[in-house]
Design an enzyme around this catalytic site. Structure first.
Site, PDB file in Angstrom:
ATOM      1  N   TYR A  26       9.387  18.812  11.749  1.00 34.57           N
ATOM      2  CA  TYR A  26       8.076  18.163  11.853  1.00 34.57           C
ATOM      3  C   TYR A  26       7.113  18.845  12.817  1.00 34.57           C
ATOM      4  CZ  TYR A  26       9.291  14.186   8.931  1.00 34.57           C
ATOM      5  OH  TYR A  26       9.607  13.399   7.868  1.00 34.57           O
ATOM      6  N   ASP A  81      14.874   5.784   4.388  1.00 28.74           N
ATOM      7  CA  ASP A  81      14.426   5.241   3.100  1.00 28.74           C
ATOM      8  C   ASP A  81      15.624   4.700   2.317  1.00 28.74           C
ATOM      9  OD1 ASP A  81      11.738   5.783   3.540  1.00 28.74           O
ATOM     10  OD2 ASP A  81      11.425   6.681   1.572  1.00 28.74           O
ATOM     11  N   ASP A 112      25.102  14.386   4.284  1.00 28.05           N
ATOM     12  CA  ASP A 112      25.415  14.079   2.874  1.00 28.05           C
ATOM     13  C   ASP A 112      26.490  13.002   2.787  1.00 28.05           C
ATOM     14  OD1 ASP A 112      27.056  16.016   4.021  1.00 28.05           O
ATOM     15  OD2 ASP A 112      27.221  17.249   2.213  1.00 28.05           O
ATOM     16  N   ASP A 150      14.197  10.702   8.438  1.00 25.40           N
ATOM     17  CA  ASP A 150      13.183  10.303   7.462  1.00 25.40           C
ATOM     18  C   ASP A 150      13.857   9.915   6.152  1.00 25.40           C
ATOM     19  OD1 ASP A 150      10.617  10.060   6.206  1.00 25.40           O
ATOM     20  OD2 ASP A 150      10.985  12.001   5.271  1.00 25.40           O
ATOM     21  N   LYS A 177      24.248  18.195  10.358  1.00 29.69           N
ATOM     22  CA  LYS A 177      24.817  19.103   9.351  1.00 29.69           C
ATOM     23  C   LYS A 177      25.308  20.345  10.096  1.00 29.69           C
ATOM     24  CE  LYS A 177      25.382  20.223   4.911  1.00 29.69           C
ATOM     25  NZ  LYS A 177      26.221  19.490   3.955  1.00 29.69           N
TER      26      LYS A 177
HETATM   27  C1  IPM Z   1       7.857   7.945   7.534  1.00 30.62           C
HETATM   28  C2  IPM Z   1       6.973   8.697   6.569  1.00 30.62           C
HETATM   29  C3  IPM Z   1       6.289   9.831   7.319  1.00 30.62           C
HETATM   30  C4  IPM Z   1       7.373  10.733   7.880  1.00 30.62           C
HETATM   31  C5  IPM Z   1       5.270  10.614   6.486  1.00 30.62           C
HETATM   32  C6  IPM Z   1       4.207   9.713   5.913  1.00 30.62           C
HETATM   33  C7  IPM Z   1       4.660  11.750   7.259  1.00 30.62           C
HETATM   34  O1  IPM Z   1       7.710   9.154   5.483  1.00 30.62           O
HETATM   35  O2  IPM Z   1       7.324   7.352   8.479  1.00 30.62           O
HETATM   36  O3  IPM Z   1       9.069   7.924   7.326  1.00 30.62           O
HETATM   37  O4  IPM Z   1       7.821  11.655   7.197  1.00 30.62           O
HETATM   38  O5  IPM Z   1       7.780  10.510   9.024  1.00 30.62           O
HETATM   39 MG    MG Z   2       9.695   8.452   5.478  1.00 29.97          MG
END
Ligand code: IPM
Ligand code: MG
Length: 351
Positions: A135, A248, A220, A244, A187
């Site tokens: 990042y 999700d 993984d 990140d 990893k």
């Molecule tokens: C998150 C989002 C952000 C990230 C994006 C929107 C830059 O996916 O907050 O997880 O990658 O951190």
């Molecule tokens: Mg994200």
């Protein structure tokens, strides 16, 4: 008096922030604390009409607050990366919010896509490093647009950045007092420089926490276990990019983005709280988006500001509302956005 900066942002951001502020008002009355809010119009609309995203002076203004509540950032008419980098990542970096804290908790009555998993099986927390890794934006092109084009994107791990994140995770794991197990997700078999640093730092810091069991998963394998045996986890610590991705996945097993909250935390500075989901353009303005993620983010904000009992009260109220809802998904909740906010407000008083 707590001072809260509010960045409602784009898409459904303003709708969910409105409900979070509604609940904040009610819990402040019940718990007897005072606060004031100030709204900032940073986001896609301002960018499209003025070309401004976020200046250093504006970041400095935010330093005066106790916390920031953020709705969402992103707009279909703005090219990917512009607002993400210029607004969201700039805030995380400039305010040195080096922890991205994302609890993965299945609340009562919430539909889980994993067969036979119950709230007691899904309750862990992911500590994502939030200022380094892929990042940082280091890298570049050579011979761009030619057949010999080269593109690099550099993964950065600093001992300082890694160690402060690890220490935060060990402390949190101790405080959670659950299984007292901290899992490093990385990893090391492929990223033999950056993740070797993580591995060595992890083992060295662990010596200061003899009460915490240390554990390691390749990323993984972690994805596999999160689906197969989520009950295995207590606290996970991981890098920015892996964090990140796995958060999700975490959001899905806790019932979706409608309920998943996160905090960008600088333990010594100004922290920022947000629903993990994005701006959801197709649901904008329809009063159908789920505000619970924003409400839960606000609860995390209260706890981080030292208002633990108020934060706990909001979370308990949310847990009384989730069983009444048909779904956590936008448009399928059985209630409107505003009605869900009202239900949480009502549930604050019934203990
Ligand atoms: C998150 C989002 C952000 C990230 C994006 C929107 C830059 O996916 O907050 O997880 O990658 O951190
Ligand atoms: Mg994200």
């Amino acid at each position: 008096m707590k001072k809260i900066a509010v960045i409602a942002g784009d898409g459904t951001g303003p709708e969910v922030v409105r409900e979070a502020l509604k609940v904040l008002k009610e819990v402040a009355r019940l718990e007897n604390f005072k606060y004031q809010t100030e709204s900032f119009d940073f986001g896609a609309e301002r960018y499209m009409s003025t070309g401004k995203i976020l200046s250093d002076e504006e970041v400095d203004q935010l330093r005066k607050f106790d916390a920031i509540l953020l709705g969402a950032v992103g707009h279909p008419k703005v090219a990917p990366g512009i607002l993400e980098k210029g607004l969201l990542l700039k805030l995380r970096f400039d305010l040195d919010q080096y922890i991205n804290l994302r609890p993965v908790k299945l609340y009562p009555g919430v539909d889980c896509p994993l067969k036979n998993k119950k709230p007691e099986d899904i309750d862990f927390v992911i500590v994502r490093e939030n200022t380094e890794d892929l990042y940082v934006g280091a890298g570049g092109f050579a011979h761009k647009g030619t057949p010999h084009e080269v593109a690099t994107q550099i993964m950065v791990a600093t001992r300082h950045g890694v160690e402060r994140c690890l220490r935060y995770a060990f402390e949190l794991c101790r405080k959670r007092n659950d299984k007292k197990m901290l899992t490093l997700v990385a990893k090391t078999n492929v990223l033999t420089f950056a993740h070797d640093l993580w591995w060595r730092a992890f083992n060295e810091v662990a010596a200061d926490y003899p009460d915490i069991k240390t554990d390691y998963n390749h990323v993984d394998a972690c994805c596999m276990w999160m689906i197969k045996n989520p009950e295995y986890y207590d606290t996970i610590v991981t890098t920015n990019m892996f964090g990140d991705i796995i958060t999700d996945l975490g959001a899905m097993i806790q019932g979706g983005l409608g309920i998943a909250a996160g905090g960008n935390i600088n333990p010594q500075g100004v922290s920022m709280f947000e629903p993990i989901g994005g701006s959801a353009p197709k649901y904008t303005g329809q009063n159908v988006i789920n505000p619970l993620a924003a409400i839960c983010a606000m609860a995390m904000m209260l706890r981080t500001m030292g208002l633990e009992t108020a934060g706990d009260r909001v979370e308990r109220a949310v847990m009384k509302v989730t069983p009444k809802m048909k779904s956590m998904s936008a448009g399928k909740m059985g209630y409107s956005t505003a009605e869900v906010g009202d239900l949480v407000c009502q549930a604050l008083t019934k203990d």
